[in-house]
Scaffold this active site. Structure first.
Site, PDB file in Angstrom:
ATOM      1  N   PHE A  59       0.803  -1.229   0.000  1.00 46.20           N
ATOM      2  CA  PHE A  59       0.000   0.000   0.000  1.00 46.20           C
ATOM      3  C   PHE A  59       0.835   1.279   0.000  1.00 46.20           C
ATOM      4  O   PHE A  59       0.374   2.325   0.439  1.00 46.20           O
ATOM      5  CB  PHE A  59      -0.989   0.007   1.176  1.00 46.20           C
ATOM      6  CG  PHE A  59      -1.755  -1.272   1.311  1.00 46.20           C
ATOM      7  CD1 PHE A  59      -2.699  -1.647   0.371  1.00 46.20           C
ATOM      8  CD2 PHE A  59      -1.502  -2.125   2.364  1.00 46.20           C
ATOM      9  CE1 PHE A  59      -3.380  -2.854   0.490  1.00 46.20           C
ATOM     10  CE2 PHE A  59      -2.185  -3.327   2.492  1.00 46.20           C
ATOM     11  CZ  PHE A  59      -3.132  -3.688   1.555  1.00 46.20           C
ATOM     12  N   GLY A 112       2.333   2.545  -2.862  1.00 48.25           N
ATOM     13  CA  GLY A 112       2.280   3.197  -4.163  1.00 48.25           C
ATOM     14  C   GLY A 112       3.318   2.709  -5.161  1.00 48.25           C
ATOM     15  O   GLY A 112       3.587   3.381  -6.153  1.00 48.25           O
ATOM     16  N   ASP A 138       6.276  -5.902 -12.497  1.00 51.18           N
ATOM     17  CA  ASP A 138       5.583  -5.657 -11.228  1.00 51.18           C
ATOM     18  C   ASP A 138       5.642  -6.904 -10.351  1.00 51.18           C
ATOM     19  O   ASP A 138       5.828  -8.018 -10.847  1.00 51.18           O
ATOM     20  CB  ASP A 138       4.127  -5.278 -11.482  1.00 51.18           C
ATOM     21  CG  ASP A 138       3.458  -4.674 -10.255  1.00 51.18           C
ATOM     22  OD1 ASP A 138       4.152  -3.980  -9.477  1.00 51.18           O
ATOM     23  OD2 ASP A 138       2.245  -4.879 -10.060  1.00 51.18           O
ATOM     24  N   GLU A 139       5.477  -6.713  -9.048  1.00 50.81           N
ATOM     25  CA  GLU A 139       5.485  -7.801  -8.059  1.00 50.81           C
ATOM     26  C   GLU A 139       6.739  -8.666  -8.206  1.00 50.81           C
ATOM     27  O   GLU A 139       6.689  -9.897  -8.155  1.00 50.81           O
ATOM     28  CB  GLU A 139       4.212  -8.647  -8.163  1.00 50.81           C
ATOM     29  CG  GLU A 139       2.931  -7.871  -7.925  1.00 50.81           C
ATOM     30  CD  GLU A 139       2.755  -7.346  -6.509  1.00 50.81           C
ATOM     31  OE1 GLU A 139       3.546  -7.697  -5.618  1.00 50.81           O
ATOM     32  OE2 GLU A 139       1.803  -6.575  -6.288  1.00 50.81           O
TER      33      GLU A 139
END
Length: 184
Positions: free
Chosen positions: A19, A21, A88-89
């Site tokens: 969380f 950003g 991402d991730e």
């Protein structure tokens, strides 16, 4: 016009807690690259199906199309004209991800990687620490501690599940500052 090597290849890492950003910043950078008419390829781990199987989606529901891949080496098989690669991730990828990112950067590609730098126990997570070591730029973003409002750098797990990987959202995690994470 050979725009790949205008600035040379590079690796940029966006890291922080849940969380904070990270994905929002990744999407922002990738959309700017698209506005600049650069060839962009975006990847995410195949196991991350929370919002959309074929898009990187932020908690604010901003999104950008992506390709799910099972192993980081598959990233090397895409787009010979690619100028910017987004991932991402990244914490969910295998330990070969830093090598894959180095190969891309050495070919003149800008590589932008987002992921958690620490797991729910506060320990370095997956390939992110190695990526931070070889990156030209590291951006550490912070969430807001849900206990006291201070800048949060930890992802506190609210469940009793002790597995290292638990893909979840607000039902499973909340951002916490150092003091609230360690219950000081």
């Amino acid at each position: 016009m050979k725009r790949n090597n205008d600035f040379g290849g590079r690796i940029e890492v966006i890291c922080g807690s849940m969380f904070s950003g990270k994905t929002e910043e990744l999407i922002r950078r990738l959309k700017r690259a698209q506005i600049a008419r650069l060839e962009v390829e975006i990847f995410k781990p195949q196991k991350d199906t929370r919002y959309n199987e074929y898009a990187v989606v932020s908690h604010d529901f901003n999104s950008i199309p992506s390709t799910p891949v099972e192993h980081s080496s598959a990233i090397l098989l895409y787009g010979s004209n690619t100028q910017v690669v987004g991932i991402d991730e990244a914490q969910f990828f295998d330990d070969e991800l830093p090598e894959v990112c180095n190969k891309l950067a050495n070919k003149g590609i800008r590589v932008i990687v987002a992921g958690l730098d620490m797991d729910f126990t506060g320990k370095p997570f997956g390939p992110i620490p190695q990526l931070m070591a070889v990156a030209e730029e590291v951006t550490k973003v912070h969430a807001v501690c849900m206990q006291c409002g201070a800048p949060a750098l930890n992802s506190y797990r609210k469940t009793d599940d002790l597995s290292t990987v638990l893909i979840g959202e607000k039902e499973s995690y909340e951002p916490r500052c150092r003091a609230c994470f360690h219950h000081l």
